[in-house]
Design a protein around this motif. Sequence first.
Motif, mmCIF file in Angstrom:
data_model
loop_
_atom_site.group_PDB
_atom_site.id
_atom_site.type_symbol
_atom_site.label_atom_id
_atom_site.label_comp_id
_atom_site.label_asym_id
_atom_site.label_seq_id
_atom_site.Cartn_x
_atom_site.Cartn_y
_atom_site.Cartn_z
ATOM 1 N N ASN A 94 0.845 -1.196 0.000
ATOM 2 C CA ASN A 94 0.000 0.000 0.000
ATOM 3 C C ASN A 94 0.883 1.250 0.000
ATOM 4 O O ASN A 94 1.029 1.928 0.998
ATOM 5 C CB ASN A 94 -0.917 -0.011 1.224
ATOM 6 C CG ASN A 94 -1.927 -1.139 1.162
ATOM 7 O OD1 ASN A 94 -2.980 -0.999 0.566
ATOM 8 N ND2 ASN A 94 -1.595 -2.267 1.776
ATOM 9 N N LYS A 95 1.490 1.511 -1.141
ATOM 10 C CA LYS A 95 2.475 2.591 -1.249
ATOM 11 C C LYS A 95 1.833 3.979 -1.247
ATOM 12 O O LYS A 95 2.473 4.959 -0.884
ATOM 13 C CB LYS A 95 3.290 2.436 -2.532
ATOM 14 C CG LYS A 95 4.072 1.141 -2.600
ATOM 15 C CD LYS A 95 5.305 1.196 -1.742
ATOM 16 C CE LYS A 95 6.152 -0.048 -1.947
ATOM 17 N NZ LYS A 95 6.999 -0.323 -0.810
ATOM 18 N N GLU A 96 0.602 4.084 -1.688
ATOM 19 C CA GLU A 96 -0.041 5.395 -1.756
ATOM 20 C C GLU A 96 -0.507 5.818 -0.368
ATOM 21 O O GLU A 96 -1.018 5.005 0.393
ATOM 22 C CB GLU A 96 -1.233 5.351 -2.716
ATOM 23 C CG GLU A 96 -0.825 5.049 -4.150
ATOM 24 C CD GLU A 96 -2.023 4.849 -5.057
ATOM 25 O OE1 GLU A 96 -3.135 5.260 -4.689
ATOM 26 O OE2 GLU A 96 -1.821 4.261 -6.126
ATOM 27 N N SER B 154 -4.133 5.020 0.690
ATOM 28 C CA SER B 154 -4.503 3.642 0.403
ATOM 29 C C SER B 154 -5.623 3.222 1.348
ATOM 30 O O SER B 154 -5.871 3.863 2.372
ATOM 31 C CB SER B 154 -3.292 2.723 0.620
ATOM 32 O OG SER B 154 -2.945 2.736 2.001
#
Length: 115
Positions: free
Chosen positions: A21-23, A26
């Motif tokens: 979940n890089k954003e 997320s």
Amino acid sequence: MDFDDYQKKAITTDLFNKSDNKELFSIAFLEKLLGITGEAGELADKIKKILRDKEGVLNEEDKKEITKELGDILWYVSAVAYYLDVPFHQIAEDNLQKLLSRKDRGVLNGQGDNR
Ligand SMILES: [Mg+2]
């Protein structure tokens, strides 16, 4: 246990994986933000029922239940900090420094986040 040790251990119980979940916004991150408000609501509801049903008189079981909700809030705050790559001790230190500064300057009362 220190704050960072708590944060490292607590995040191992996260149902999501930060690396997936890089954003920032997320689902995993938003779930943590909503978790803080959800748990704060649970705490408020317990207090409300003590006021409504028990005339505000706390017993040991009430304190135990309130403590559990505080722990749930702690977990979510720690997790939000983790997702922001902020060591948990930094949250505690910055908050304490802010409050002690306000105390020293005589502005604990008043309004505004940055007074
Ligand atoms: Mg809870």
